[in-house]
Write an enzyme that holds these catalytic residues in place. Sequence first.
Site, PDB file in Angstrom:
ATOM      1  N   CYS A   1     -15.032   0.585  -1.125  1.00  0.00           N
ATOM      2  CA  CYS A   1     -14.704   0.440   0.300  1.00  0.00           C
ATOM      3  C   CYS A   1     -14.002   1.668   0.872  1.00  0.00           C
ATOM      4  O   CYS A   1     -14.543   2.333   1.748  1.00  0.00           O
ATOM      5  CB  CYS A   1     -13.867  -0.807   0.504  1.00  0.00           C
TER       6      CYS A   1
ATOM      7  N   PHE B   1       0.811  -1.229   0.000  1.00  0.00           N
ATOM      8  CA  PHE B   1       0.000   0.000   0.000  1.00  0.00           C
ATOM      9  C   PHE B   1       0.838   1.269   0.000  1.00  0.00           C
ATOM     10  O   PHE B   1       0.436   2.295   0.522  1.00  0.00           O
ATOM     11  CB  PHE B   1      -1.029  -0.022   1.148  1.00  0.00           C
TER      12      PHE B   1
END
Length: 431
Positions: A262, A251
Site C-alpha cells: 500500500c 505511526f
Amino acid sequence: MKYNIAVVGAGYVGLVTGACLAELGNKVFCIDNNSDKIKMLKALKIPIYEPGLERLVIKNVKRNKLFFTTNIGEGIKEATIVFIAVGTPPKENGEADVSAIENVSKIIAQHMTSYKLIVGKSTVPVETGKWIDRTIKLNLKKDVEFDVASNPEFLREGSAISDFFNPDRIVLGVSSKRALDLLLDLYKPIKAPKLITDIASSELIKHASNSFLALKISYINAIARICELSGADISQVADGIGMDKRIGRAFLDAGIGFGGFCFPKDLDAFIKISENLGYDFKLLKVVREINEKQKELFFSKIKSSLWNINSKIIGVLGLSFKPETDDLRFAPSLSIIEMLKKEGACIKAYDPKAMEKAKSLIKDITFCKNAYEVAKECECLLIITEWSEFKNLDFKRLKKLMKRRLIIDGRNILDKERLNNLGFEYIGIGR
Ligand code: UGA
C-alpha cells in the site's frame, strides 16, 4: 436491511470485505478471474494469512451467505450493490494501473439488467469514479438505472477483520440520495462516524491518508537519524512527541522504513496523480527518499559492525513486511537480503508465517525452522519484522548458539540494556 452484494476482486480488500459483509447477514458473491484462487476458496482454503479470515469465510460459506465465482454475470445478477475491489498495481512510471477497473466496469455494464449501485473500494486515482460512470453508460446493453459511489477501505493487513468492524470512520462518496441511503443502510450495523462527501473527495481521502501516514513514518525515521547523531533516544523522543494529542503516538515507530503493497505504491501513485493535475508534490518525494535511505542506513550498520560481509553467516529474523501477515510485497527484508547477497553473505532466515511465500521468491538462502536454528554459527542477527515471538526469545540460549553475539534490531523491539547485560552487542535505530 440485508442486501445481495457482489464484490469483484478477491484480493486482500475484496475477500475481507466480502467475508465481513456476509458476516453482517448479507448474501455476498466474491468474484475473481483467477480460477485457481476461486477453486481454492470454494474448497475453503484461504490464499492469504489474515487472522480470523479463515473462520469467517468457512462460517459464511456454510450458512450460504458467501459464494465464490469467476463469472461476473452470475455474481452480479441478483446484486443491488457491486463493490469493485480489483487491484490497481503500479506501472513502471509509478502511476496506478486502472485498466482492471475499466475492464470490470465494462463487463458489469454488459450484464446489468436491473438497478445497481457500483461502489469503488480499491485505492484509485481521484476522478476514477467519473470514468467508471462513463464506461458503464457506454457499455450498457439495457436501459437500466445505476449509481456510482466511492467507499475507500482503510483496513490494515494483520488486523483487517477488526479494522472492518471497528473503523475510525466510513467514507461515503456519493452523487445521489439513492446511493447514500443504500450505503448508510448497509453500514448501519457498524458503529463508526460516517463522512458523507462527493466521489472525488472520497477518492482523494484514501491517497491523502496513506501518504500522511507514510509521511509520519519518514518524519520519525529522519528524527531517528538526528538522535543517532546527537546521542538522543528515538523511543523517548517519539513518546514525547506522541503525547501531544494533535500529533498522536501512532505511526511514530522508527525502523527500516515502510513496506507492503500500500504505502510505497500509493505514495508513488499520489505523486503521479498530483503531477498529472499540475502540482509537484515535493514533500512526498522526500518522504519516499527518506524511506529508501532507511534501508541503506540499516545495511551500513551491518557493514560497519562486521567489516567484511563476504562469507559471513548472517541471520534474518522476519521476512513479511509487518507482523501477522505472510505478505512479502515491497517487504524491506527483500531489499536487505539482496544487498547482503551482493556482498557474498551466507544468509539464514526465519519468519513465523511467510516461509512458504519466501521460499518461492528468495533463492540461495537457508530457510530455518525457528530463530534458534537461524542463530547457530551466526556472526550477526538482524531483526527485520517485529513479530512478537522475537521479543520473547530465550537470549541465554541464543547467546550460546551465536558465533558473535551481535544483534541489529531494525524495529527497536528489544531492550538494549538487558541485552548488553547478557553480553550482546546491540545496535538499534536512533538509539
Ligand atoms: C496501510 C494503512 O495503514 C491502511 O489504513 C490502509 O487501508 C492500507 O495501507 C491500504 O491502503 O490498503 P498496511 O499496509 O496493511 O495498511 O500496514 P500498516 O500497518 O499501515 O504498515 C505499513 C508499513 O509501515 C509497514 O511496513 C510497517 O512496518 C511500517 N510502519 C508502520 C513503520 O515503519 N512505523 C510505524 O510507526 C508504523
